[in-house]
Design a protein around this motif. Structure first.
Motif, PDB file in Angstrom:
ATOM      1  N   GLU A  45      -7.517   5.561   2.141  1.00 14.37           N
ATOM      2  CA  GLU A  45      -6.864   5.635   3.441  1.00 14.37           C
ATOM      3  C   GLU A  45      -7.823   5.244   4.564  1.00 14.37           C
ATOM      4  OE1 GLU A  45      -4.606   8.671   0.923  1.00 14.37           O
ATOM      5  OE2 GLU A  45      -6.623   7.856   1.076  1.00 14.37           O
ATOM      6  N   ILE A  50      -0.572   9.350   4.429  1.00 17.72           N
ATOM      7  CA  ILE A  50      -0.848   7.989   4.927  1.00 17.72           C
ATOM      8  C   ILE A  50      -1.408   7.140   3.791  1.00 17.72           C
ATOM      9  CG2 ILE A  50      -1.148   8.588   7.360  1.00 17.72           C
ATOM     10  CD1 ILE A  50      -4.164   8.659   6.878  1.00 17.72           C
ATOM     11  N   LYS A  85       2.498   3.604   6.327  1.00 13.74           N
ATOM     12  CA  LYS A  85       2.453   4.992   6.776  1.00 13.74           C
ATOM     13  C   LYS A  85       1.317   5.213   7.771  1.00 13.74           C
ATOM     14  CE  LYS A  85       4.361   7.151   2.576  1.00 13.74           C
ATOM     15  NZ  LYS A  85       4.053   8.096   1.459  1.00 13.74           N
ATOM     16  N   PHE A  86       0.175   4.564   7.507  1.00 11.47           N
ATOM     17  CA  PHE A  86      -0.966   4.710   8.402  1.00 11.47           C
ATOM     18  C   PHE A  86      -0.639   4.171   9.797  1.00 11.47           C
ATOM     19  CE2 PHE A  86      -4.629   2.561  10.355  1.00 11.47           C
ATOM     20  CZ  PHE A  86      -5.421   3.674  10.624  1.00 11.47           C
ATOM     21  N   LYS A 108       1.571   6.452  11.762  1.00  8.49           N
ATOM     22  CA  LYS A 108       0.931   7.675  12.247  1.00  8.49           C
ATOM     23  C   LYS A 108      -0.292   7.398  13.121  1.00  8.49           C
ATOM     24  CE  LYS A 108       1.314  11.445  10.407  1.00  8.49           C
ATOM     25  NZ  LYS A 108       1.983  12.712  10.755  1.00  8.49           N
TER      26      LYS A 108
END
Length: 392
Positions: free
Chosen positions: A56, A112, A117-118, A121
């Motif tokens: 991530e 994430i 997704k990262f 957010k």
């Protein structure tokens, strides 16, 4: 169970053959071993290698860092992840490590674990870190960058002016230098997470004939069950709720409009270019949506204005019973973000129609999402010399 009883008996029975010195020395050695192991484990988690061991971080923000001066520069000094994101003093470091349990949980739940997704957010994550830097005055930055050690003569005239003012106030570095090590979030498309975190999303039940205020810019609809948008309700607009159905409320918006075209824009007051709502062309022409009460000519422009009442539907979320939390947030945001380059003018320094042009000129130097931008501008207009006794 006998073995447990034996252990407990051994631990609670006074020593018969060990001297006090032996016990004290043994305790000291065990303490050193424990502390050494704890500190070693702490330092292992305080390395860039550990930080980027999770994909991530390694695949996202670390790749961005590698393209900046903090990673590679002529002096060969590299700022690693913990240099910037872990407090250097022991007490705050331990507190930050305890907070990191949330990050472990996020890793386990895959919060994430994809690029998509990262990015979704990203603003929320950045906002948390910006708030931390604001709270401690960018202390981690100042471990390397000291105002007292800066060579002003090597800076441009503009940089000297801004940095000397920052030094006088011991200003937090993050006020000006967001995005210096990682890419900035998409501020324009966000829905103001910091704003909503502070003022809340509002009640879910409403009293008829009571006043409420929109805490975000919200879509408008001609009925309770259509998905076709009929316009937008601007942030911090006062409305009167007259009915509710499911997840929507029906409301009145009092205001004025210019008698030109379809008259789609509803303004806060006569002669004041402060938007309360704007309708689509079809919605503005729909019977029963806009009621006209009087006409008045603006002596400055010669335009005829109409006092109107808008009757429309919107979603029930993000409505507040009190406007003051919105003004408090806007005032704080204006005071901090807009003092970066110069001392910001007082709210009553300009009138309501002058502020939009002045404020739009500042936006290139700050990172506001659309809702925060609209809120701060409306705050400045409603607290301008037009509505204030403290005229400039």
């Amino acid at each position: 169970m006998n073995w447990m009883k034996n252990i407990w008996r051994s631990l609670t029975t006074p020593a018969k053959h060990l001297t006090l010195g032996t016990i004290a020395l043994s305790a000291f050695i065990m303490g050193v071993i424990f502390w050494g192991g704890f500190n070693t484990a702490l330092e292992v988690t305080n390395t860039e290698k550990f930080c980027i061991s999770c994909h991530e971080m390694g695949d996202n923000v670390y790749e961005e860092l590698k393209s900046t001066v903090h990673y590679s520069n002529s002096s060969g000094v590299r700022a690693t992840c913990p240099d910037c994101h872990v407090p250097h003093n022991w007490t705050n470091k331990i507190a930050r490590k305890m907070q990191a349990s949330k990050e472990v949980f996020a890793k386990l739940t895959g919060a994430i674990d994809t690029r998509e997704k990262f990015l979704e957010k990203r603003l929320e994550l950045a906002s948390h870190e910006w708030a931390r830097f604001d709270a401690n005055g960018s202390l981690e930055c100042k471990q390397c960058h000291s105002y007292d050690s800066m060579k002003w003569e090597d800076m441009s005239k503009l940089a000297q002016k801004q940095m000397k003012r920052a030094a006088e106030n011991d200003q937090s570095c993050i006020d000006c230098h967001k995005g210096i090590a990682h890419h900035l979030p998409d501020m324009g498309a966000s829905r103001a997470p910091q704003l909503i975190a502070e003022v809340g999303s509002g009640p879910r039940s409403f009293d008829n004939d009571a006043s409420y205020y929109s805490s975000l810019t919200k879509p408008l609809y001609l009925s309770a069950d259509t998905d076709v948008e009929a316009g937008l309700l601007n942030i911090a607009t006062k409305v009167t709720v007259i009915d509710s159905s499911g997840e929507r409320i029906k409301l009145h918006v009092d205001g004025w409009r210019k008698r030109i075209g379809a008259g789609r824009v509803i303004y806060f007051d006569f002669g004041i270019n402060m938007n309360s709502a704007q309708l689509t062309m079809d919605a503005a022409k729909t019977d029963g949506v806009i009621s006209v009460f009087e006409e008045k000519e603006d002596p400055l422009t010669g335009l005829t204005w109409e006092r109107v009442e808008l009757t429309i539907w919107t979603d029930a979320d993000y409505m507040l019973a009190d406007v003051q939390p919105l003004w408090d947030y806007a005032k704080s945001t204006y005071s901090t973000a807009c003092s970066v380059c110069h001392t910001q003018p007082a709210e009553a320094h300009f009138d309501a129609n002058t502020w939009p042009g002045m404020f739009q000129g500042m936006l290139a130097f700050v990172n506001f999402d659309q809702d925060t931008q609209a809120l701060v501008q409306k705050y400045l207009q409603q607290h301008s010399s037009t509505f204030s006794d403290e005229k400039h």
